[in-house]
Design an enzyme around this catalytic site. Structure first.
Site, mmCIF file in Angstrom:
data_model
loop_
_atom_site.group_PDB
_atom_site.id
_atom_site.type_symbol
_atom_site.label_atom_id
_atom_site.label_comp_id
_atom_site.label_asym_id
_atom_site.label_seq_id
_atom_site.Cartn_x
_atom_site.Cartn_y
_atom_site.Cartn_z
ATOM 1 N N LEU A 1 96.903 66.604 62.463
ATOM 2 C CA LEU A 1 96.471 65.422 63.210
ATOM 3 C C LEU A 1 97.320 65.185 64.451
ATOM 4 C CD1 LEU A 1 96.089 63.089 60.079
ATOM 5 C CD2 LEU A 1 94.290 64.447 61.192
ATOM 6 N N ASN B 1 102.849 83.835 67.463
ATOM 7 C CA ASN B 1 103.509 82.531 67.431
ATOM 8 C C ASN B 1 103.872 82.129 66.006
ATOM 9 O OD1 ASN B 1 103.200 82.269 70.199
ATOM 10 N ND2 ASN B 1 101.439 80.897 70.065
ATOM 11 N N ASP C 1 100.712 76.160 65.999
ATOM 12 C CA ASP C 1 101.221 77.411 65.436
ATOM 13 C C ASP C 1 102.614 77.221 64.837
ATOM 14 O OD1 ASP C 1 98.918 78.753 66.226
ATOM 15 O OD2 ASP C 1 99.779 79.351 68.144
ATOM 16 N N GLU D 1 91.704 84.040 65.403
ATOM 17 C CA GLU D 1 91.756 84.979 66.516
ATOM 18 C C GLU D 1 91.668 86.422 66.044
ATOM 19 O OE1 GLU D 1 94.134 82.547 70.037
ATOM 20 O OE2 GLU D 1 95.230 84.075 68.889
ATOM 21 N N GLY E 1 106.686 76.183 76.655
ATOM 22 C CA GLY E 1 106.267 77.446 76.083
ATOM 23 C C GLY E 1 105.783 77.318 74.660
ATOM 24 N N GLY F 1 99.772 84.304 71.481
ATOM 25 C CA GLY F 1 98.836 84.717 70.436
ATOM 26 C C GLY F 1 99.176 83.975 69.160
ATOM 27 N N LYS F 2 98.151 83.472 68.468
ATOM 28 C CA LYS F 2 98.416 82.669 67.273
ATOM 29 C C LYS F 2 99.192 83.445 66.217
ATOM 30 C CE LYS F 2 94.855 79.145 67.600
ATOM 31 N NZ LYS F 2 95.879 78.078 67.620
ATOM 32 N N GLY F 3 98.833 84.708 66.006
ATOM 33 C CA GLY F 3 99.547 85.484 65.010
ATOM 34 C C GLY F 3 101.018 85.642 65.342
ATOM 35 N N SER G 1 109.682 78.097 72.141
ATOM 36 C CA SER G 1 110.048 76.689 71.961
ATOM 37 C C SER G 1 110.368 76.343 70.515
ATOM 38 C CB SER G 1 108.898 75.789 72.442
ATOM 39 O OG SER G 1 107.800 75.817 71.537
#
Length: 319
Positions: free
Chosen positions: A230, A53, A262, A150, A297, A49-51, A301
């Protein structure tokens, strides 16, 4: 709202309001073509999940981070909270939503490290503007507040307003691109998007540009500052102070690009929260992202602040 705030709670640098998922990874040699079946090399589960992460990346970068989110009243939600705590994230603003599963993501990674992702929002879709109000009322507002695409659009807009009213710096990672009021974009400092997301936002606003630098400049008409990532090439930023590029640092070997964006966003916000200017924060974030792609991961990571400092030192780069 869970009431787990400890009396000796430290002063928080960064509040992340966003999504948490259980990631289901499948590693393959090549992605299947339509109608084709391929055999996996390996499979595993992990925090995503972006939050979540970005909260982990920020904590690894040295910030004191509180994460506000919703999970299901299930094993995946309990495991996510445990993993966040282990990463040093304050989890007392995470709610358990009954009758709803924790969000999940199915992720395939090929031999080159590229990935595709399918997300089921689950409990993330229940994170409402009223939850944001309770979070601000219970815990106050730190210097920097971050949310992502998200998160439901109405909640993003409300978090932006509350951050502005509290005098906090509001950072929006508009990934994926969702339809939010222009007022929320105008408060963003910075608005963080990748090239594809930047192009989508510009198109929706009737803006045009021929390069990432021109695109970042164009988007400052709707945001206080803009950062366009980028990939391996680094990032470009624009604000009323000008336009600048931060070069990407070469990875020692690309294993998995999942969550690299993220890593960049969370690390950048952490460095802003502890006093770096935007250019220095981008440099740090670029190094953090380059380290993340060398490990499998997403959240697991991410590099520690010591590892990022060594990376910058070896590259001869000053943050």
């Amino acid at each position: 709202m869970n009431e787990r705030l400890a009396p000796a709670d430290p002063e928080v640098d960064l509040l992340v309001v966003g999504s948490v998922n259980e990631d289901h990874f499948t590693f393959v040699q090549t992605f299947p073509r339509p109608g084709e079946t391929v055999t996996a090399i390996a499979a595993r589960r992990g925090l995503g999940g972006k939050g979540a992460n970005q909260a982990v990346a920020a904590a690894r970068a040295g910030a004191i981070v509180r994460f506000a989110a919703k999970v299901g009243a299930d094993g995946a939600g309990a495991s996510a909270i445990e993993a966040l705590r282990a990463a040093g994230v304050i989890t007392d603003a995470i709610d358990e939503e009954s009758g709803c599963a924790t969000g999940s993501a199915s992720i395939a990674v090929d031999a080159s490290g590229e990935n595709w992702v399918i997300v089921d929002a689950g409990a993330n879709s229940r994170l409402a503007w009223s939850d944001a109000d309770r979070i601000f009322d219970a815990y106050g507002a730190p210097s920097v507040i971050l949310t992502q695409g998200e998160t439901p659009a109405a909640t993003v807009a409300h978090v932006a307003r509350r951050a502005h009213d509290a005098g906090s710096r509001f950072v929006l990672n508009l990934a994926p691109v969702i339809d939010i009021p222009n007022e929320a974009l105008q408060i963003s400092d910075p608005l963080i998007v990748n090239e594809h997301e930047a192009a989508a936002v510009a198109t929706a606003l009737g803006l045009s540009a021929d390069s990432p630098s021109e695109l970042a400049t164009a988007l400052t008409s709707v945001a206080r500052s803009v950062v366009i990532t980028l990939g391996a090439a680094g990032a470009v930023s624009a604000s009323d102070e000008g336009v600048w590029n931060v070069a990407g640092l070469p990875a020692d070997g690309v294993v998995d690009t999942t969550g690299a964006g993220d890593a960049f966003v969370g690390s950048l916000c952490a460095r802003l929260a502890v006093g770096d200017d935007l250019r220095a924060a981008m440099t740090w974030a670029s190094a953090a992202a380059s380290l993340s792609v060398g490990r499998p991961g997403a959240a697991e990571s991410y590099a520690t602040s010591d590892e990022v400092e060594r990376r910058l030192l070896l590259a001869g780069v000053s943050a």
